[in-house]
Design a protein around this motif. Structure first.
Motif, PDB file in Angstrom:
ATOM      1  N   ALA A 129       6.071 -13.709   8.989  1.00  0.00           N
ATOM      2  CA  ALA A 129       5.688 -12.528   8.109  1.00  0.00           C
ATOM      3  C   ALA A 129       6.620 -12.657   7.645  1.00  0.00           C
ATOM      4  N   SER A 130       7.664 -13.246   6.959  1.00  0.00           N
ATOM      5  CA  SER A 130       8.969 -12.688   6.059  1.00  0.00           C
ATOM      6  C   SER A 130       8.426 -12.439   4.709  1.00  0.00           C
ATOM      7  N   SER A 131       7.828 -13.201   4.115  1.00  0.00           N
ATOM      8  CA  SER A 131       7.402 -13.668   2.956  1.00  0.00           C
ATOM      9  C   SER A 131       5.725 -14.341   2.746  1.00  0.00           C
ATOM     10  N   GLY A 132       5.400 -14.519   1.525  1.00  0.00           N
ATOM     11  CA  GLY A 132       4.081 -14.811   1.216  1.00  0.00           C
ATOM     12  C   GLY A 132       3.201 -13.637   1.756  1.00  0.00           C
ATOM     13  N   ILE A 133       2.003 -15.385   2.255  1.00  0.00           N
ATOM     14  CA  ILE A 133       0.710 -15.283   2.912  1.00  0.00           C
ATOM     15  C   ILE A 133       0.661 -14.537   4.361  1.00  0.00           C
ATOM     16  N   GLY A 134       1.314 -14.434   5.003  1.00  0.00           N
ATOM     17  CA  GLY A 134       1.586 -13.739   6.147  1.00  0.00           C
ATOM     18  C   GLY A 134       2.066 -11.969   5.780  1.00  0.00           C
ATOM     19  N   ALA A 177       9.677 -13.632  12.398  1.00  0.00           N
ATOM     20  CA  ALA A 177       9.675 -14.759  11.029  1.00  0.00           C
ATOM     21  C   ALA A 177      11.908 -14.368  12.277  1.00  0.00           C
ATOM     22  N   ARG A 178      11.932 -15.257  11.648  1.00  0.00           N
ATOM     23  CA  ARG A 178      13.565 -15.511  11.780  1.00  0.00           C
ATOM     24  C   ARG A 178      14.333 -14.122  10.878  1.00  0.00           C
ATOM     25  N   ARG A 179      13.976 -13.784   9.348  1.00  0.00           N
ATOM     26  CA  ARG A 179      15.024 -13.556   8.670  1.00  0.00           C
ATOM     27  C   ARG A 179      14.564 -12.052   9.197  1.00  0.00           C
ATOM     28  N   SER A 180      15.102 -11.135  10.222  1.00  0.00           N
ATOM     29  CA  SER A 180      15.069  -9.314  10.696  1.00  0.00           C
ATOM     30  C   SER A 180      15.386  -9.023   9.540  1.00  0.00           C
ATOM     31  N   ALA A 199      12.094 -14.168  16.355  1.00  0.00           N
ATOM     32  CA  ALA A 199      11.412 -14.595  16.523  1.00  0.00           C
ATOM     33  C   ALA A 199      11.621 -16.934  15.533  1.00  0.00           C
ATOM     34  N   ASP A 200      12.017 -17.469  15.928  1.00  0.00           N
ATOM     35  CA  ASP A 200      11.603 -19.195  15.735  1.00  0.00           C
ATOM     36  C   ASP A 200      10.977 -19.439  15.859  1.00  0.00           C
ATOM     37  N   VAL A 201       9.451 -19.812  15.315  1.00  0.00           N
ATOM     38  CA  VAL A 201       8.651 -20.874  16.379  1.00  0.00           C
ATOM     39  C   VAL A 201       9.051 -22.239  17.227  1.00  0.00           C
ATOM     40  N   ASN A 211      -1.082 -17.749  13.178  1.00  0.00           N
ATOM     41  CA  ASN A 211       0.004 -19.241  12.888  1.00  0.00           C
ATOM     42  C   ASN A 211       0.192 -19.232  11.667  1.00  0.00           C
ATOM     43  N   ASN A 212       1.155 -18.937  11.069  1.00  0.00           N
ATOM     44  CA  ASN A 212       1.209 -18.843   9.549  1.00  0.00           C
ATOM     45  C   ASN A 212       2.660 -19.529   9.304  1.00  0.00           C
ATOM     46  N   ALA A 213       3.568 -19.491  10.329  1.00  0.00           N
ATOM     47  CA  ALA A 213       4.958 -20.360   9.794  1.00  0.00           C
ATOM     48  C   ALA A 213       4.788 -21.617   9.520  1.00  0.00           C
ATOM     49  N   VAL A 249       4.674 -36.980   5.414  1.00  0.00           N
ATOM     50  CA  VAL A 249       4.421 -35.520   7.157  1.00  0.00           C
ATOM     51  C   VAL A 249       3.779 -34.181   6.961  1.00  0.00           C
ATOM     52  N   TYR A 250       4.041 -33.736   5.625  1.00  0.00           N
ATOM     53  CA  TYR A 250       3.247 -32.681   5.512  1.00  0.00           C
ATOM     54  C   TYR A 250       1.691 -32.719   5.366  1.00  0.00           C
ATOM     55  N   ASN A 251       1.117 -33.907   4.871  1.00  0.00           N
ATOM     56  CA  ASN A 251      -0.482 -34.003   5.289  1.00  0.00           C
ATOM     57  C   ASN A 251      -0.507 -34.051   7.276  1.00  0.00           C
ATOM     58  N   ALA A 292      -3.098 -23.912  -3.890  1.00  0.00           N
ATOM     59  CA  ALA A 292      -1.970 -24.026  -4.444  1.00  0.00           C
ATOM     60  C   ALA A 292      -1.391 -22.553  -4.156  1.00  0.00           C
ATOM     61  N   VAL A 293      -0.670 -22.219  -4.019  1.00  0.00           N
ATOM     62  CA  VAL A 293      -0.452 -20.795  -3.960  1.00  0.00           C
ATOM     63  C   VAL A 293       1.135 -20.023  -3.458  1.00  0.00           C
ATOM     64  N   ASP A 294       0.715 -19.497  -4.677  1.00  0.00           N
ATOM     65  CA  ASP A 294       1.981 -18.957  -5.174  1.00  0.00           C
ATOM     66  C   ASP A 294       3.314 -17.752  -4.024  1.00  0.00           C
ATOM     67  N   THR A 295       3.920 -19.033  -3.817  1.00  0.00           N
ATOM     68  CA  THR A 295       5.019 -18.172  -2.782  1.00  0.00           C
ATOM     69  C   THR A 295       5.618 -18.651  -2.681  1.00  0.00           C
ATOM     70  N   GLU A 296       7.061 -18.377  -2.043  1.00  0.00           N
ATOM     71  CA  GLU A 296       8.656 -19.127  -1.817  1.00  0.00           C
ATOM     72  C   GLU A 296       8.561 -20.462  -1.373  1.00  0.00           C
ATOM     73  N   MET A 347       2.481 -28.897 -10.759  1.00  0.00           N
ATOM     74  CA  MET A 347       1.223 -28.673 -11.124  1.00  0.00           C
ATOM     75  C   MET A 347       1.210 -26.975 -10.060  1.00  0.00           C
ATOM     76  N   TYR A 348       1.275 -26.552  -9.430  1.00  0.00           N
ATOM     77  CA  TYR A 348       1.453 -24.790  -9.058  1.00  0.00           C
ATOM     78  C   TYR A 348       0.958 -23.939 -10.692  1.00  0.00           C
ATOM     79  N   GLU A 349       2.008 -24.815 -11.793  1.00  0.00           N
ATOM     80  CA  GLU A 349       1.414 -23.898 -12.720  1.00  0.00           C
ATOM     81  C   GLU A 349       0.640 -23.939 -13.373  1.00  0.00           C
TER      82      GLU A 349
HETATM   83  P1  NDP Z   1       6.516 -18.634   1.955  1.00  0.00           P
HETATM   84  O1  NDP Z   1       7.937 -19.575   2.243  1.00  0.00           O
HETATM   85  O2  NDP Z   1       6.582 -17.654   1.187  1.00  0.00           O
HETATM   86  O3  NDP Z   1       6.508 -18.560   3.833  1.00  0.00           O
HETATM   87  C1  NDP Z   1       6.631 -19.052   5.447  1.00  0.00           C
HETATM   88  C2  NDP Z   1       7.181 -18.273   6.594  1.00  0.00           C
HETATM   89  O4  NDP Z   1       7.363 -18.953   7.317  1.00  0.00           O
HETATM   90  C3  NDP Z   1       8.469 -17.105   6.440  1.00  0.00           C
HETATM   91  O5  NDP Z   1       7.845 -15.796   6.449  1.00  0.00           O
HETATM   92  C4  NDP Z   1       9.350 -18.079   7.117  1.00  0.00           C
HETATM   93  O6  NDP Z   1      10.007 -17.281   7.122  1.00  0.00           O
HETATM   94  C5  NDP Z   1       8.598 -18.273   8.210  1.00  0.00           C
HETATM   95  N1  NDP Z   1       9.479 -19.915   9.216  1.00  0.00           N
HETATM   96  C6  NDP Z   1      10.112 -20.553   8.764  1.00  0.00           C
HETATM   97  N2  NDP Z   1      10.190 -21.591   9.618  1.00  0.00           N
HETATM   98  C7  NDP Z   1      10.020 -21.191  10.588  1.00  0.00           C
HETATM   99  C8  NDP Z   1      10.175 -20.831  12.169  1.00  0.00           C
HETATM  100  N3  NDP Z   1      11.232 -22.031  12.475  1.00  0.00           N
HETATM  101  N4  NDP Z   1      10.327 -19.902  12.592  1.00  0.00           N
HETATM  102  C9  NDP Z   1       9.576 -18.768  12.270  1.00  0.00           C
HETATM  103  N5  NDP Z   1       9.132 -18.693  11.222  1.00  0.00           N
HETATM  104  C10 NDP Z   1       9.479 -19.813  10.328  1.00  0.00           C
HETATM  105  O7  NDP Z   1       5.360 -19.570   2.191  1.00  0.00           O
HETATM  106  P2  NDP Z   1       3.480 -19.662   2.388  1.00  0.00           P
HETATM  107  O8  NDP Z   1       3.300 -17.921   2.473  1.00  0.00           O
HETATM  108  O9  NDP Z   1       3.297 -20.153   0.991  1.00  0.00           O
HETATM  109  O10 NDP Z   1       3.576 -20.418   3.469  1.00  0.00           O
HETATM  110  C11 NDP Z   1       2.606 -19.765   4.831  1.00  0.00           C
HETATM  111  C12 NDP Z   1       2.457 -20.708   5.609  1.00  0.00           C
HETATM  112  O11 NDP Z   1       0.906 -21.144   4.565  1.00  0.00           O
HETATM  113  C13 NDP Z   1       2.487 -22.032   5.920  1.00  0.00           C
HETATM  114  O12 NDP Z   1       1.759 -22.660   7.009  1.00  0.00           O
HETATM  115  C14 NDP Z   1       2.085 -23.089   5.052  1.00  0.00           C
HETATM  116  O13 NDP Z   1       2.059 -24.881   5.297  1.00  0.00           O
HETATM  117  C15 NDP Z   1       0.526 -22.636   3.867  1.00  0.00           C
HETATM  118  N6  NDP Z   1       0.212 -23.094   2.864  1.00  0.00           N
HETATM  119  C16 NDP Z   1       0.600 -22.675   2.334  1.00  0.00           C
HETATM  120  C17 NDP Z   1       0.599 -23.544   0.733  1.00  0.00           C
HETATM  121  C18 NDP Z   1       1.092 -22.586  -0.647  1.00  0.00           C
HETATM  122  O14 NDP Z   1       0.378 -23.271  -1.745  1.00  0.00           O
HETATM  123  N7  NDP Z   1       1.970 -22.036  -0.254  1.00  0.00           N
HETATM  124  C19 NDP Z   1      -0.543 -24.359   0.593  1.00  0.00           C
HETATM  125  C20 NDP Z   1      -1.494 -24.250   1.962  1.00  0.00           C
HETATM  126  C21 NDP Z   1      -1.117 -23.449   3.039  1.00  0.00           C
HETATM  127  P3  NDP Z   1      11.708 -17.124   7.967  1.00  0.00           P
HETATM  128  O15 NDP Z   1      12.680 -17.899   6.826  1.00  0.00           O
HETATM  129  O16 NDP Z   1      11.646 -15.665   8.001  1.00  0.00           O
HETATM  130  O17 NDP Z   1      11.691 -17.172   9.349  1.00  0.00           O
END
Ligand code: NDP
Length: 244
Positions: free
Chosen positions: A15-20, A38-41, A60-62, A87-89, A151-153, A183-187, A204-206
């Motif tokens: 939940a610390s960035s992007g989609i979460g 998330a790990r980044r408190s 929390a670290d998953v 389950n987004n991490a 591996v991601y696949n 593709a989603v514009d995140t970190e 590709m994202y661009e």
């Molecule tokens: P971000 O990098 O922005 O987010 C990833 C999140 O996962 C961060 O909040 C990070 O938090 C958390 N995370 C990573 N490792 C751990 C861990 N060990 N324990 C707990 N949290 C963890 O990317 P997205 O928002 O894009 O990614 C979210 C999901 O969407 C992922 O599962 C990704 O595979 C999926 N996805 C993304 C796509 C894209 O193009 N962006 C496309 C398809 C799927 P922290 O580092 O603080 O722990």
């Protein structure tokens, strides 16, 4: 937004960035109590302050079962238990397959696949208690495969297979919802260490005009907001220009 969200408790990993993060905003705005994991408190604590109300930040670290068990105890005690688990991490450490990337291989399996399984194990009783939703954030990479992404696949195909079996096991008490973004514009691409893979992904994202995190948050909110008799089990969502 639907009344099916208001008053329910949503647990979001990553939940610390992007989609979460975007999903936390959206569900909180719809009246959910939200637990940000998330790990980044610092990031989740700032977000919890911003969202206010019944939002808690739980470091929390998953890959660390004990931290997830502590999170589940806090969600139970402070928010009355989880109704929605997202389950987004995840990490996308693209590279050619081989021994040079053995650590990254294991890290992706530990986070993307085993992390989702462990989190679900820990929250399963709470989800079953009163009609829950389990949302697994997979990827278009769970439906397609290509060189440099093996591996991601594997983690995302694994997540899809596990989710389908779980859907059959848990119905009707828990709805299992798989979301497969393109593709989603995140970190996400920032963490790729193999330079050519990172350049390729960014280009590709661009080129395809990547989706925003909000696009995915809207889909998640729509799915969990349906009446209990409706189960949206799988959503594949790409930028209109993305071919594969
Ligand atoms: P971000 O990098 O922005 O987010 C990833 C999140 O996962 C961060 O909040 C990070 O938090 C958390 N995370 C990573 N490792 C751990 C861990 N060990 N324990 C707990 N949290 C963890 O990317 P997205 O928002 O894009 O990614 C979210 C999901 O969407 C992922 O599962 C990704 O595979 C999926 N996805 C993304 C796509 C894209 O193009 N962006 C496309 C398809 C799927 P922290 O580092 O603080 O722990």
């Amino acid at each position: 937004m639907s009344d099916e969200i208001s008053g329910r408790t949503a647990v979001i990993t990553g939940a610390s960035s992007g989609i979460g993060e975007a999903t936390a905003h959206t569900l909180a705005a719809a009246g959910a109590r939200v637990a940000l994991l998330a790990r980044r408190s610092d990031r989740i604590e700032a977000l919890a302050r911003e969202l206010g109300g019944d939002t808690i930040a739980v470091t929390a670290d998953v890959t660390d079962r004990a931290s997830l068990e502590q999170a589940a105890a806090r969600v139970h005690d402070e928010l009355g238990g989880a109704d929605i688990l997202i389950n987004n991490a995840g990490q996308m450490l693209l590279s050619p397959f081989g021994p040079d990337y053995a650590q990254e291989t294991r890290r992706m399996v530990e986070i993307n696949l085993l992390g989702a399984m462990t989190t679900t194990e820990v929250f399963l009783d709470q989800l079953r208690d009163g009609g829950g939703d389990l949302v697994n954030i997979s990827s278009v990479a769970g439906r397609t495969a290509g060189k440099g992404s093996s591996v991601y696949n594997a983690t995302k195909w694994g997540l899809n297979g596990w989710s389908e079996a779980l859907r059959q096991e848990l119905l009707p008490d828990v709805r299992v919802i798989v979301v497969e973004p393109g593709a989603v514009d995140t970190e996400l691409t920032d963490h790729i260490t193999h330079p050519r893979s990172q350049e390729g992904a960014r280009a590709m994202y661009e080129k395809v005009e990547a989706l925003t995190s909000q696009d995915i948050a809207d889909v998640i909110a729509f799915a969990v907001g349906r009446p209990r008799r409706v189960a949206i089990n799988e959503v594949l969502i790409r930028p209109s220009k993305q071919p594969l």
